[in-house]
Design an enzyme around this catalytic site. Structure first.
Site, mmCIF file in Angstrom:
data_model
loop_
_atom_site.group_PDB
_atom_site.id
_atom_site.type_symbol
_atom_site.label_atom_id
_atom_site.label_comp_id
_atom_site.label_asym_id
_atom_site.label_seq_id
_atom_site.Cartn_x
_atom_site.Cartn_y
_atom_site.Cartn_z
ATOM 1 N N GLY A 1 -27.450 -10.767 30.231
ATOM 2 C CA GLY A 1 -28.598 -10.743 31.123
ATOM 3 C C GLY A 1 -28.666 -12.013 31.947
ATOM 4 O O GLY A 1 -27.683 -12.733 32.115
ATOM 5 N N ARG A 2 -29.837 -12.309 32.463
ATOM 6 C CA ARG A 2 -30.025 -13.506 33.291
ATOM 7 C C ARG A 2 -30.183 -14.782 32.475
ATOM 8 O O ARG A 2 -29.948 -15.879 32.976
ATOM 9 C CB ARG A 2 -31.248 -13.331 34.176
ATOM 10 C CG ARG A 2 -31.094 -12.232 35.173
ATOM 11 C CD ARG A 2 -31.324 -12.761 36.556
ATOM 12 N NE ARG A 2 -31.128 -11.690 37.501
ATOM 13 C CZ ARG A 2 -30.235 -11.730 38.455
ATOM 14 N NH1 ARG A 2 -29.453 -12.769 38.600
ATOM 15 N NH2 ARG A 2 -30.124 -10.727 39.293
ATOM 16 N N GLU B 1 -27.663 -17.768 32.344
ATOM 17 C CA GLU B 1 -27.550 -18.520 33.593
ATOM 18 C C GLU B 1 -28.335 -19.824 33.541
ATOM 19 O O GLU B 1 -27.875 -20.863 34.011
ATOM 20 C CB GLU B 1 -28.055 -17.635 34.737
ATOM 21 C CG GLU B 1 -27.955 -18.218 36.110
ATOM 22 C CD GLU B 1 -28.456 -17.229 37.143
ATOM 23 O OE1 GLU B 1 -27.611 -16.550 37.754
ATOM 24 O OE2 GLU B 1 -29.688 -17.101 37.323
ATOM 25 N N CYS C 1 -21.447 -9.573 27.776
ATOM 26 C CA CYS C 1 -21.816 -9.575 29.191
ATOM 27 C C CYS C 1 -21.859 -11.006 29.747
ATOM 28 O O CYS C 1 -20.883 -11.721 29.699
ATOM 29 C CB CYS C 1 -23.141 -8.836 29.358
ATOM 30 S SG CYS C 1 -23.446 -8.172 31.002
ATOM 31 N N HIS C 2 -23.020 -11.430 30.258
ATOM 32 C CA HIS C 2 -23.155 -12.766 30.825
ATOM 33 C C HIS C 2 -23.236 -13.866 29.766
ATOM 34 O O HIS C 2 -23.320 -15.041 30.111
ATOM 35 C CB HIS C 2 -24.384 -12.836 31.737
ATOM 36 C CG HIS C 2 -24.215 -12.094 33.019
ATOM 37 N ND1 HIS C 2 -24.278 -10.719 33.097
ATOM 38 C CD2 HIS C 2 -23.986 -12.518 34.279
ATOM 39 C CE1 HIS C 2 -24.099 -10.334 34.344
ATOM 40 N NE2 HIS C 2 -23.908 -11.406 35.082
ATOM 41 N N TYR D 1 -18.971 -9.501 31.459
ATOM 42 C CA TYR D 1 -19.190 -8.714 32.658
ATOM 43 C C TYR D 1 -18.168 -9.190 33.693
ATOM 44 O O TYR D 1 -17.946 -10.404 33.816
ATOM 45 C CB TYR D 1 -20.624 -8.897 33.169
ATOM 46 C CG TYR D 1 -20.932 -7.984 34.318
ATOM 47 C CD1 TYR D 1 -21.025 -6.611 34.127
ATOM 48 C CD2 TYR D 1 -21.073 -8.484 35.606
ATOM 49 C CE1 TYR D 1 -21.269 -5.759 35.189
ATOM 50 C CE2 TYR D 1 -21.317 -7.637 36.673
ATOM 51 C CZ TYR D 1 -21.416 -6.270 36.460
ATOM 52 O OH TYR D 1 -21.645 -5.421 37.516
#
Length: 193
Positions: free
Chosen positions: A89-90, A93, A119-120, A139
């Protein structure tokens, strides 16, 4: 199977399925999972986002649920945990900007403890500098970060996962069956008992 104490590092706009599914699955099979976020306490929530694959050139994003944390980040000592889970997800980050988070991630690699990232989540692994010489899925948009940090990007099907030593990675939530199966197998290995 002996129960393990698992740390999950997450944050606001973590991917909904990539947070809730492993949290609930690992708990359902007897592991003790502590979900934490920097600057938040047990009982606080993080907002989740739902990443979906609807035929566009990248995922779409929608607001998900509120996920309740069950441990306090500032109380965490990674030495007390047997394994680490990093949802995508975000959240990765901005979590990768937090030195305490990066130190926690490094601990699990320095001690060769099982780590599952999806993923992320590879953004945290890359920022922590733990991918040198490792095969890592993520991802596809995170492939440059994997390779620039010295890792080998595993370009696998969205429903597959890959294990390299103590690290299990996958591209996104459609890989949950493969990713969680490989992580559970790793947790049950005598080397990690």
């Amino acid at each position: 199977m002996s129960a393990k104490k698992v740390l999950m590092i997450t944050g606001d706009f973590t991917e909904d399925y990539e947070t809730m599914v492993p949290f609930q699955t690992l708990g359902a099979v007897g592991h003790d999972v502590h979900a934490v976020c920097p600057d938040k306490n047990a009982g606080d929530t993080v907002a989740t986002s739902i990443h979906d694959f609807e035929g566009d050139q990248t995922y779409t994003e929608k607001r998900g649920h509120n996920f309740t944390l069950n441990a306090t980040f500032s109380d965490i000592n990674p030495a007390d945990y047997d394994a680490l889970v990093i949802p995508g997800g975000r959240a990765p980050e901005y979590l990768r900007l937090n030195p305490a988070v990066l130190d926690m991630v490094r601990h699990f690699f320095a001690e060769n403890k099982p780590v599952a990232a999806i993923c992320h989540g590879a953004q945290l692994l890359s920022a922590a500098g733990v991918l040198e010489g490792r095969t890592c899925s993520a991802y596809p948009a995170c492939a440059p970060e994997v390779t620039m940090s010295g890792g080998k990007f595993a370009d696998i099907d969205v429903a597959d996962a890959v294990t390299d030593g103590n690290l299990v990675t996958a591209p996104a939530w459609p890989a949950h069956p493969a990713w969680l199966k490989q992580f559970l197998a790793l947790l049950n290995q005598p080397a990690y008992a």
